[in-house]
Design an enzyme around this catalytic site. Structure first.
Site, PDB file in Angstrom:
ATOM      1  CG  ASP A  58      -4.445  -4.688   1.646  1.00 13.37           C
ATOM      2  OD1 ASP A  58      -3.145  -4.471   1.646  1.00 13.37           O
ATOM      3  OD2 ASP A  58      -5.243  -3.882   1.947  1.00 13.37           O
ATOM      4  CE  LYS A  68      -5.064   2.662   3.070  1.00 14.35           C
ATOM      5  NZ  LYS A  68      -6.474   2.123   3.313  1.00 14.35           N
ATOM      6  CE  LYS A 105      -5.511  -1.214   0.102  1.00 13.38           C
ATOM      7  NZ  LYS A 105      -6.582  -1.744   1.310  1.00 13.38           N
ATOM      8  CB  THR A 110      -0.936   0.051   1.122  1.00 15.18           C
ATOM      9  OG1 THR A 110      -1.758  -1.265   1.363  1.00 15.18           O
ATOM     10  CG2 THR A 110      -1.717   1.310   1.218  1.00 15.18           C
ATOM     11  CE  LYS A 145      -9.194  -3.691   5.794  1.00 13.33           C
ATOM     12  NZ  LYS A 145      -9.149  -1.998   6.008  1.00 13.33           N
ATOM     13  CD  GLU A 199     -10.448  -1.751   0.112  1.00 10.64           C
ATOM     14  OE1 GLU A 199     -10.448  -1.777   1.400  1.00 10.64           O
ATOM     15  OE2 GLU A 199      -9.394  -1.935  -0.559  1.00 10.64           O
ATOM     16  CG  ASP A 234       0.318  -3.728   3.055  1.00  3.10           C
ATOM     17  OD1 ASP A 234      -0.705  -3.887   3.877  1.00  3.10           O
ATOM     18  OD2 ASP A 234       0.600  -2.730   2.210  1.00  3.10           O
ATOM     19  CG  ASP A 274     -12.619  -1.817   4.259  1.00  5.31           C
ATOM     20  OD1 ASP A 274     -13.033  -2.468   5.258  1.00  5.31           O
ATOM     21  OD2 ASP A 274     -11.418  -1.061   4.176  1.00  5.31           O
TER      22      ASP A 274
END
Length: 333
Positions: A298, A150, A148, A125, A248, A203, A300, A226
């Site tokens: 994802d 942001k 990814k 990310t 998550k 996302e 990381d 999300d």
């Protein structure tokens, strides 16, 4: 079987400030739970969910409220009714999985009935910054096969960011995370620009609670939920609006609920993603078990930390690997 519960707060320092839509992080607090039956010990880490005000204080309070029931002996099914979804339950649930693996001499993946783990490609990310700095960051992720990005909800700037990153890394899979930063009126222009940059996942573009705004919106790339999808109870409202559910463990309260969400999402025709809040390898390893069932990964979180735990997950050639020595394996012989 009676258990002894230890729960403690830890502050994790980030190697550098990390910016997303509406927030800048320089450190984060987690809660680490250890459960012991007198012979074996299981551990779990919860990071909470900042936008739900699920912080270390809340996680500790949730755990303390359930302490007597947990220490009297509890299984994962009973835990789901005892504690609310969130980082506190995640830490306890993962500690129960780890403890059972030690007690039975079986890795968690076998207990969970998932395929034998293999390394999986994970996104790396890029926090929001200037287009030039983000392009440089993308180039610095030399081994990354998936990145990814942001975004911050600043349409023209966000588009410039993605364009710069794509120019710097024409080779990688590219996704963006809007973190609820846009409105429906901006979404068409955003999606068109992202499509031109070969972005393959968008996302959470809209705010939680605005899911119905996506009715009838034809996105050129998959749209992942999300913040709009916390637990299995949210799955029925996703179909027809989103195409991917980002699970998550801190949102849903542990691996037990996460596996339930993955199955429910598949049944609803959704693809499945596993993500993470910032945390150590102890938090990534349970999510790595779920990753074996996912279309997008994802995981990381430890790469942002000034220091990770040992033993740790391994990042190599754009993949993540978590062995049983990190979490979820039998006790060493």
């Amino acid at each position: 079987m009676a258990l002894t519960l230890d729960a403690r707060r830890e502050t994790l320092r980030l190697a550098a400030p990390f910016r997303i839509s509406g927030h800048v992080f320089e450190e984060t607090e987690v809660v680490v739970v250890t459960l012991s039956d007198g012979t074996h010990r299981g551990r779990g880490e919860g990071g909470g969910v900042y936008y739900l005000h699920d912080d270390a204080e809340t996680m500790m309070a949730d755990i303390e409220a359930a302490r007597s029931r947990i220490e009297a002996g509890i299984d994962r099914t009973a835990l789901q009714a005892l504690m609310p979804a969130g980082g506190g339950r995640n830490a306890v649930d993962c500690a129960l999985w780890d403890l059972e693996a030690k007690q039975k001499g079986m890795p968690v993946w076998q207990l969970a009935g998932v395929p034998e783990p293999r390394p999986v490609v994970t996104t790396f990310t890029l926090g929001a910054d200037s287009p030039e700095k983000m392009a440089a960051g993308a180039s610095a992720y030399a081994d990354a096969r998936a990145i990814k990005v942001k975004l911050t909800g600043e349409l023209d700037l966000d588009i410039a960011r993605v364009q710069a990153i794509r120019a710097a890394r024409p080779d990688v899979w590219l996704g963006v995370d809007a973190n609820q930063g846009f409105t429906l009126g901006e979404l068409g222009d955003l999606a068109a620009a992202l499509d031109a940059c070969r972005v393959l996942l968008l996302e959470q573009p809209l705010a939680r609670g605005r899911e119905a705004d996506l009715d009838g919106f034809a996105s050129p790339m998959p749209v992942a939920a999300d913040e709009s999808a916390l637990t299995s109870a949210d799955v029925p409202g996703l179909a027809g609006r989103f195409t991917v559910n980002n699970i998550k463990l801190d949102k849903c309260g542990g691996l037990t609920e996460a596996l339930k969400i993955a199955n429910a999402s598949r049944e609803a025709g959704l693809q499945v993603m596993v993500g993470n809040m910032v945390g150590t390898s102890l938090a990534m390893a349970p999510a790595f078990v779920l990753a074996q069932l996912c279309d997008f990964v994802d995981l990381d979180g430890p790469t942002f930390l000034a220091q990770d735990r040992e033993p740790s997950v391994t990042y190599s050639h754009g993949t993540i690997w978590a062995g049983g020595d990190v979490w979820g394996g039998p006790d060493p012989a």
